[in-house]
Design an enzyme around this catalytic site. Sequence first.
Site, short mmCIF file in Angstrom:
data_model
loop_
_atom_site.label_atom_id
_atom_site.label_comp_id
_atom_site.label_asym_id
_atom_site.label_seq_id
_atom_site.Cartn_x
_atom_site.Cartn_y
_atom_site.Cartn_z
N SER A 189 -1.89 1.90 74.00
CA SER A 189 -3.21 1.98 73.36
C SER A 189 -3.24 3.16 72.39
O SER A 189 -2.44 3.20 71.45
CB SER A 189 -4.30 2.08 74.43
OG SER A 189 -5.57 1.81 73.88
N ASP A 289 -5.90 -9.71 73.90
CA ASP A 289 -6.39 -8.37 73.55
C ASP A 289 -7.09 -8.45 72.19
O ASP A 289 -6.51 -8.95 71.22
CB ASP A 289 -5.20 -7.41 73.48
CG ASP A 289 -5.59 -5.97 73.19
OD1 ASP A 289 -6.77 -5.70 72.89
OD2 ASP A 289 -4.68 -5.10 73.26
N HIS A 319 -6.41 -6.21 77.17
CA HIS A 319 -6.03 -4.82 76.90
C HIS A 319 -5.86 -4.05 78.21
O HIS A 319 -6.74 -4.05 79.07
CB HIS A 319 -7.09 -4.15 76.03
CG HIS A 319 -6.62 -2.88 75.40
ND1 HIS A 319 -5.75 -2.85 74.33
CD2 HIS A 319 -6.87 -1.58 75.69
CE1 HIS A 319 -5.50 -1.60 73.98
NE2 HIS A 319 -6.17 -0.81 74.81
#
Length: 356
Positions: A189, A289, A319
């Site tokens: 991320s 995601d 995610h």
Amino acid sequence: MMPRPDARSGAGQPPPGASPEDAAAYKSLSLVANPDGSITRINQPPTLPANPDPESDPTAVALSKDVPLNPARNTSIRLFRPTAPPAAGKLPLIIYFHGGGFILLSAATLFFHKSSSRLAARLPAVVASVEYRLAPEHRLPAAYDDAMDAINWAKTEAIAAAAGGCAAAADPWLKELADFSRIFLMGSSAGGNMVYHAALRAVDLDLRPAEIVGLIMNEAFFGGVGRTESEVEHNDDVLVPSHVTDLLWSLALPAGADRGHVYCDAAATAGDERIRRLPASMVAGYTGDPLVDRQRELAKLLEERGVKVTRRFVDGGCHAIELFEKEYSDKLFDDVKDFVCSVGGDRMLGKAAANL
């Protein structure tokens, strides 16, 4: 594994005059806006202490300890090593940057600590998880600066390990186990974003005897002024819907910058000549995601500049799912291991050829 957080529920307090979308994001992320521009983070996930003692937990797959990085910045590294490393040979060093949108979480956060432990044991590898500064108290490029501190720390450790007793003592775990000629930058991320920007800086540095040989960008957090198809399609995501990522960027970017800034939009870096000098890169993500189109764009950008790219996009998922569902974490770690071995294999072949 623990349940995945849900950004649709939470408690927080936005600043006066916040838009309805920002107000919802503050509440979802459990953030309280303070008058001085800082935030108070409430209801955050639990953390775990480091555990360097093999006798304290016979079931542990990895040992861990905290080492200082830059005392002036109050940064540190949580170092992980397998409890049962291979008898022969040294291990790659993975410098890892955790996620959290640049404003949340820690190397000690329960799921990041456990993930780093499993990564160290499964590859196997030495994992250096960086405790970097968070925004908005320290806006970008502060996190990138801390990433560079970690890279230079690895160089210093490599020099000390090579010098033996003639210089400052190397960390004993690193001296025993780490192959400084096989360093990988890895992040998830926001950490994936950090890998990209730190690697661009690092190509201009002389890191010898250390060497960064690969980049692993998992679910890299990038954005832009407009919306991609995946952001629109998956805007009901429980963790990173658009109103939440918009707030994260507004708190993380330099004051006054919008989402077209190079720190946010990878496409804005397209003219950077350093891209072509990046090492082999793995770009990973999930089709479920909202950020997956950004990650695919990053992979395409790297490929167009001549970087050797390994794409690992898994159908479905969402995610950060690998932090909460073992099936996905096992798949990610297998892909990472394959990538690390492939880069290591290329290097070993090159060394053998050089000796002919």
